[in-house]
Design a protein around this motif. Structure first.
Motif, PDB file in Angstrom:
ATOM      1  N   ARG A   2       0.822  -1.211   0.000  1.00  0.00           N
ATOM      2  CA  ARG A   2       0.000   0.000   0.000  1.00  0.00           C
ATOM      3  C   ARG A   2       0.851   1.254   0.000  1.00  0.00           C
ATOM      4  O   ARG A   2       0.517   2.246  -0.622  1.00  0.00           O
ATOM      5  CB  ARG A   2      -0.933   0.015   1.201  1.00  0.00           C
ATOM      6  CG  ARG A   2      -2.028  -1.025   1.101  1.00  0.00           C
ATOM      7  CD  ARG A   2      -2.914  -1.036   2.292  1.00  0.00           C
ATOM      8  NE  ARG A   2      -3.643   0.232   2.377  1.00  0.00           N
ATOM      9  CZ  ARG A   2      -4.243   0.652   3.458  1.00  0.00           C
ATOM     10  NH1 ARG A   2      -4.214  -0.067   4.546  1.00  0.00           N
ATOM     11  NH2 ARG A   2      -4.885   1.783   3.463  1.00  0.00           N
ATOM     12  N   CYS A  18       1.832   2.797  -3.351  1.00  0.00           N
ATOM     13  CA  CYS A  18       0.821   3.488  -4.144  1.00  0.00           C
ATOM     14  C   CYS A  18       1.126   4.988  -4.115  1.00  0.00           C
ATOM     15  O   CYS A  18       1.283   5.572  -3.043  1.00  0.00           O
ATOM     16  CB  CYS A  18      -0.570   3.224  -3.568  1.00  0.00           C
ATOM     17  SG  CYS A  18      -1.865   4.140  -4.403  1.00  0.00           S
ATOM     18  N   ASN A  47      -1.003   7.095  -1.718  1.00  0.00           N
ATOM     19  CA  ASN A  47      -0.683   6.922  -0.301  1.00  0.00           C
ATOM     20  C   ASN A  47       0.608   7.651   0.052  1.00  0.00           C
ATOM     21  O   ASN A  47       0.705   8.275   1.105  1.00  0.00           O
ATOM     22  CB  ASN A  47      -0.555   5.436   0.043  1.00  0.00           C
ATOM     23  CG  ASN A  47      -1.873   4.716   0.005  1.00  0.00           C
ATOM     24  OD1 ASN A  47      -2.912   5.327   0.196  1.00  0.00           O
ATOM     25  ND2 ASN A  47      -1.848   3.432  -0.254  1.00  0.00           N
TER      26      ASN A  47
END
Length: 64
Positions: free
Chosen positions: A20, A23, A26
């Motif tokens: 994550r 990304c 993010n």
């Protein structure tokens, strides 16, 4: 796990948590939060706010 829906209705798949952070959204969100915290710190020092004043200000901001 963060779940994404696959394009074209082929179902959903999961992305492991450790990916994550890779990304771009993010990463940018984290960088923006860090920049905002640095700006807040500079402004607090510029106006020579006490810890109590900072706490009151941040509490007022959170309620809006």
């Amino acid at each position: 796990m963060l779940k994404f829906h696959a394009l074209f209705g082929f179902g959903a798949y999961s992305v492991p948590d450790q990916y994550r952070a890779l990304c771009p959204a993010n990463r940018l969100t984290a960088e923006m939060a860090q920049a905002e915290a640095r700006i807040d710190s500079l402004v607090y020092r510029l106006f020579e706010l006490t810890g109590e004043e900072i706490a009151l200000l941040e509490a007022a901001i959170e309620t809006h």
